[in-house]
Design an enzyme around this catalytic site. Structure first.
Site, PDB file in Angstrom:
ATOM      1  N   CYS A 133       0.798  -1.051  -0.076  1.00  0.00           N
ATOM      2  CA  CYS A 133      -0.147  -0.081   0.080  1.00  0.00           C
ATOM      3  C   CYS A 133       0.842   1.307   0.027  1.00  0.00           C
ATOM      4  O   CYS A 133       2.089   1.300   0.345  1.00  0.00           O
ATOM      5  CB  CYS A 133      -1.203  -0.097   1.245  1.00  0.00           C
ATOM      6  SG  CYS A 133      -0.160  -0.275   2.841  1.00  0.00           S
TER       7      CYS A 133
ATOM      8  N   SER B 205       2.980  -2.126   4.191  1.00  0.00           N
ATOM      9  CA  SER B 205       2.936  -0.817   3.951  1.00  0.00           C
ATOM     10  C   SER B 205       4.164  -0.580   3.184  1.00  0.00           C
ATOM     11  O   SER B 205       5.091  -1.387   3.070  1.00  0.00           O
ATOM     12  CB  SER B 205       3.249  -0.139   5.410  1.00  0.00           C
ATOM     13  OG  SER B 205       4.406  -0.406   6.082  1.00  0.00           O
ATOM     14  N   ASP B 206       4.278   0.644   2.479  1.00  0.00           N
ATOM     15  CA  ASP B 206       5.423   1.102   2.094  1.00  0.00           C
ATOM     16  C   ASP B 206       6.159   1.573   3.220  1.00  0.00           C
ATOM     17  O   ASP B 206       5.537   1.542   4.289  1.00  0.00           O
ATOM     18  CB  ASP B 206       4.916   2.299   1.075  1.00  0.00           C
ATOM     19  CG  ASP B 206       6.240   2.520   0.001  1.00  0.00           C
ATOM     20  OD1 ASP B 206       7.467   2.113   0.518  1.00  0.00           O
ATOM     21  OD2 ASP B 206       5.868   3.216  -1.064  1.00  0.00           O
ATOM     22  N   TRP B 207       7.362   1.983   2.912  1.00  0.00           N
ATOM     23  CA  TRP B 207       8.057   2.136   4.296  1.00  0.00           C
ATOM     24  C   TRP B 207       7.952   3.290   4.981  1.00  0.00           C
ATOM     25  O   TRP B 207       7.718   4.485   4.503  1.00  0.00           O
ATOM     26  CB  TRP B 207       9.810   2.225   3.836  1.00  0.00           C
ATOM     27  CG  TRP B 207      10.281   0.809   3.502  1.00  0.00           C
ATOM     28  CD1 TRP B 207      11.511   0.572   4.454  1.00  0.00           C
ATOM     29  CD2 TRP B 207      10.019  -0.427   3.261  1.00  0.00           C
ATOM     30  NE1 TRP B 207      11.785  -0.750   4.136  1.00  0.00           N
ATOM     31  CE2 TRP B 207      10.686  -1.258   3.426  1.00  0.00           C
ATOM     32  CE3 TRP B 207       8.617  -0.693   2.710  1.00  0.00           C
ATOM     33  CZ2 TRP B 207      10.753  -2.745   3.164  1.00  0.00           C
ATOM     34  CZ3 TRP B 207       8.602  -2.044   2.248  1.00  0.00           C
ATOM     35  CH2 TRP B 207       9.513  -3.239   2.422  1.00  0.00           C
TER      36      TRP B 207
ATOM     37  N   ALA C 240       4.659   3.982   5.788  1.00  0.00           N
ATOM     38  CA  ALA C 240       3.472   4.431   5.269  1.00  0.00           C
ATOM     39  C   ALA C 240       2.364   3.967   6.275  1.00  0.00           C
ATOM     40  O   ALA C 240       1.165   4.130   6.129  1.00  0.00           O
ATOM     41  CB  ALA C 240       3.079   4.054   3.804  1.00  0.00           C
TER      42      ALA C 240
END
Length: 813
Positions: A291, A324-326, A328
């Site tokens: 995401c 998650s994206d880092w 996020a």
């Protein structure tokens, strides 16, 4: 992530409602435990957008409007969204592979403690493991030593003895599914060889705004082409036993304000454009989905119940896990309830030492904020992906360290991949202009090579952090979507080596600013090559005042002036472009001394060799544009939004009409249209036949997994035609099929729904067959929340580009 945003979201965890005193602020919804509107600023009205959130809308109680040519805008959510993803047993169309993996995963999860289950989804935090993302070992699971998650979509980042593959934008330009899959398999083999469990790619955000920084990491401006690229890449990666990760889900189409913006997207546009490649990813059994940083319609992507539970896990029936994206992740319990399964890299912010998951998530379960059934689901999804790829047996240990080059075994995983890379480089090279057969070269006596982009970087191929320098040949953009080059072949070196065979003299001027030197190198030569570039990348790095996104669509380093100077002294000037996306070429494209334009794009490590193969005719160019090149940046329907404050609203008011769809609907003449590319030979199309029907069949009821209903996806219409190479040399043609839905559908005039890459010898003919499924004739119907076939006559056109359609027929639905 700015501290201010972190503070706001921490406040949300402890308060049942928070009135945002701003335009476009969220003012109610299930996610906030709000039962009625809260106060909006003067001039705005708290407007219900769907069943899950309300928003402060300026003026009147209505959703953001679309352009007149777009269908009515709505943000209705799928009825499958209910705060938790559907149970795996209730989802239709689960593949046998996932079903078998779930059987193993459920048995393993049943033996785990709550802490162990939570830890499966909790990253160990930044730089506390060898990979960019790491999860802890779980001793009670046989063979589970934790997961290594590693960038990038072009190869193994932060490792040596790996390949630097051509980025996806070039692979899309091949329109060749075989090369797409072979590249995925080769990358998968390299990731596995390094002990990486999860390859963080492919990327499939669309080229909505042509200047957006990470466009080059994806497949261009069309959802069908991007979807096929995603499907083949994932199939290839996972054939090697490595988990692929589809990213960035969803509406992450620019770098400015990527973590402080909200993409305002209507439901139909979301389904038909931006989510389509992710649906194809699910059809490829993708193990993971990442995401994105941005909000979608007022809610952060990584805690967006509508897009995660409703669309991805609901409609698409996705069986894997959402990471998650880092950094996020913005919450614990709300994010998990909305569908987030894994937080990466684990800490709330860089160096915070805190996590939203871990013990905080255990506490949330014990206090009743999250059900243990949801944690079981989270753990099962992560373990099922591990079992799906057979990583429970014989998978190599991580043998490199992202943060210390002195550690690790330094295993060479490149194999013979340079040959595949060179083939893709040649196959992705697009010939856009070729007057009087300027190309291929025929043993010229002298060649001038001009421009910094023809040479080697002054710092070496890896001299700039994450490739954040436009210096020398441009083989990829910059950011986390890169890896280290094992080597990078400069065009001037490859041309010089090849020219020796013919006794050709090569003179070079490898400066973009020394116009006198350029003129001197070009003067009197049989042919003068001018190399120009345009670069972009991820927003954490700024290059030449471009903060990720490009500031415009011009060639960098005054490239237009360089071309004009060379063309003023040489009547056989050939321009070579290495660029992340379209550039405006109007200043010189019609100059009679510019005899050819070669679009090399971003070729990766074999840049010069792949180009030379095309320049000398060893490879007949078959590349086609995966985006439209306009005559002005204002020709495009959407632009990067460069200014704003707070949560910046990015309205997708253009709806369905991006790239060629917009050019076609608005009657704008492009400089070079989507799908265009020349060859050293010519092809003839004939004998179009259309058979079959969309009628009949039994449709599944609406529910979890219904988007993968075989009724929608099984072939029902067959299109055949004859393709003939009527030239004098062998070559590759890329026939393309476009549908033209009835007017009632309010769709684009032409929509890509089929393509192939066909190699034919001179005089050779073949029958090409393409099939269409019901979804290819369908539009997303918002009121019924289902795909519906547009009634009436649908045009079916076949040709060499989106504007060179040679054969036309129709079918009535």
């Amino acid at each position: 992530m700015a501290l201010r945003l972190v503070a706001v979201w921490l406040l949300l965890l402890t308060s049942s409602a928070l009135a945002q005193q701003s335009e476009w602020g969220q003012c109610g919804g299930i996610g906030w435990q709000v039962t009625g509107p809260t106060t909006c600023v003067a001039g705005t009205v708290c407007t219900k957008q769907n069943d899950y959130y309300s928003q402060c809308i300026p003026g009147a109680s209505s959703a953001p409007s679309s352009t007149p040519t777009s269908p009515p805008s709505t943000t209705s959510s799928s009825p499958t969204s209910s705060g938790t993803p559907p149970a795996q047993t209730s989802v239709a169309n689960i593949s046998p592979e996932w079903a078998a993996a779930y059987t193993k995963a459920k048995a393993a999860v049943a033996k785990l403690s709550l802490t162990d289950k939570v830890n499966l989804g909790t990253g160990v935090q930044w730089q506390k493991g060898p990979c960019v993302g790491n999860t802890p070992a779980i001793s009670s699971i046989s063979g589970f030593s934790g997961l290594c998650l590693q960038d990038s979509p072009v190869g193994v980042r932060y490792a040596d003895l790996v390949s630097a593959f051509p980025p996806e934008i070039n692979v899309a330009a091949t329109f060749n599914r075989t090369l797409m899959r072979e590249r995925g398999a080769a990358m998968g083999a390299e990731f596995k060889g390094k002990g990486v469990h999860v390859a963080l790619g492919p990327m499939m955000n669309l080229m909505r705004a042509p200047a957006a920084g990470r466009n080059w990491e994806g497949g261009g401006g069309d959802p069908f082409l991007s979807g096929e690229l995603a499907f083949e890449t994932i199939t290839g990666i996972q054939s090697a036993g490595v988990q692929a990760c589809a990213k960035h889900y969803i509406n992450n189409e620019q770098e400015h304000f990527r973590d402080s913006s909200s993409s305002i997207v209507d439901d139909r546009t979301e389904h038909e454009l931006y989510s389509y490649p992710f649906m194809r990813s699910v059809q490829a059994n993708v193990a993971a989905v990442m995401c994105s940083y941005n909000q979608i319609n007022g809610t952060f992507s990584c805690e967006n119940d509508q897009t995660l539970n409703g669309l991805l896990k609901g409609e698409f029936g996705f069986q894997g896990y959402v990471m998650s994206d880092w950094w996020a992740t913005h919450s614990g319990a709300p994010a998990v309830n909305a569908g987030l399964d894994m937080t990466m890299p684990g800490d709330t912010a860089l160096g915070s030492g805190q996590t939203y998951f871990g013990q905080n998530l255990v506490n949330a379960v014990q206090s009743g904020q999250v059900s243990e059934a949801r944690i079981d689901d989270l753990a099962t999804r992560i373990l099922a992906a591990w079992y799906l790829l057979g990583q429970d047996s014989g998978f190599p240990a991580v043998n490199f360290n992202s943060w210390s080059t002195g550690q690790g075994s330094h295993i060479n995983v490149q194999a013979d991949h340079k040959n595949l890379i060179r083939t893709i480089d040649a196959a992705s090279t697009i010939l856009l202009k070729n007057v009087n057969n300027a190309l291929p070269l025929k043993a010229p006596r002298s060649i001038g090579v001009i421009g910094n982009g023809a040479g080697n970087s002054s710092r070496g191929p890896n001299g700039y952090e994450d490739r954040s320098g436009d210096d020398g040949v441009l083989g990829m953009g910059w950011g986390s979507g890169t890896d280290d080059y094992p080597y990078l072949i400069a065009p001037v070196d490859a041309i010089t080596a090849r020219a020796k065979n013919d006794g050709t003299t090569v003179t070079s001027s490898l400066s973009d600013t020394d116009l006198n030197g350029a003129a001197s190198a070009a003067q009197g030569k049989d042919v003068a090559f001018v190399f120009i570039t345009a670069d972009s990348g991820e927003g954490y790095l700024t290059v030449e005042n471009n903060a990720g996104d490009r500031n415009d669509l011009n060639a960098w380093h005054s490239g237009d002036a360089l071309v004009e100077k060379v063309a003023s002294v040489n009547k056989n000037t050939i321009v070579v472009v290495n660029s992340v996306g379209p550039i405006i070429v109007e200043q010189w494209i019609n100059n009679p001394n510019v005899t050819a334009l070669v679009w090399s794009g971003l070729p990766g490590q074999e840049a010069g060799n792949g180009l030379v193969d095309v320049l000398y005719g060893a490879y007949n160019p078959g590349g086609r544009l995966p985006f439209t090149i306009g005559k002005s940046i204002t020709d495009y329907s959407a632009q990067v939004l460069y200014s704003g404050s707070g949560i910046v609203q990015i309205p997708y008011n253009e709806g369905l009409f991006i790239d060629y769809r917009h050019f076609d609907a608005a009657g704008i003449e492009p400089r070079f249209e989507f799908g265009f590319g020349l060859s050293y030979t010519t092809f003839d199309y004939s004998n179009l036949k259309i058979s079959g029907s969309t009628a009949g069949g039994t449709r599944q009821p609406i529910g979890p997994g219904a988007a993968l209903d075989p009724w929608l996806h099984d072939p029902v219409v067959t299109v055949t035609f004859t393709l003939t190479n009527n030239g004098t040399v062998a070559g590759t043609e890329v026939p393309q099929l476009y549908t033209s839905p009835p007017a009632s559908a309010k769709s684009a005039p032409f929509n890509l729904k089929g393509f192939d890459s066909i190699f034919l010898g001179p005089g050779e003919s073949t029958t090409v067959t393409m099939t269409l499924a019901r979804i290819d004739f369908s539009v997303w119907d918002v009121p019924s929340q289902s795909w519906q076939i547009a009634k009436g006559a649908t045009g079916i056109s076949v040709g060499a580009s989106s504007r060179d359609l040679r054969l036309k027929g129709s079918i009535t639905n």
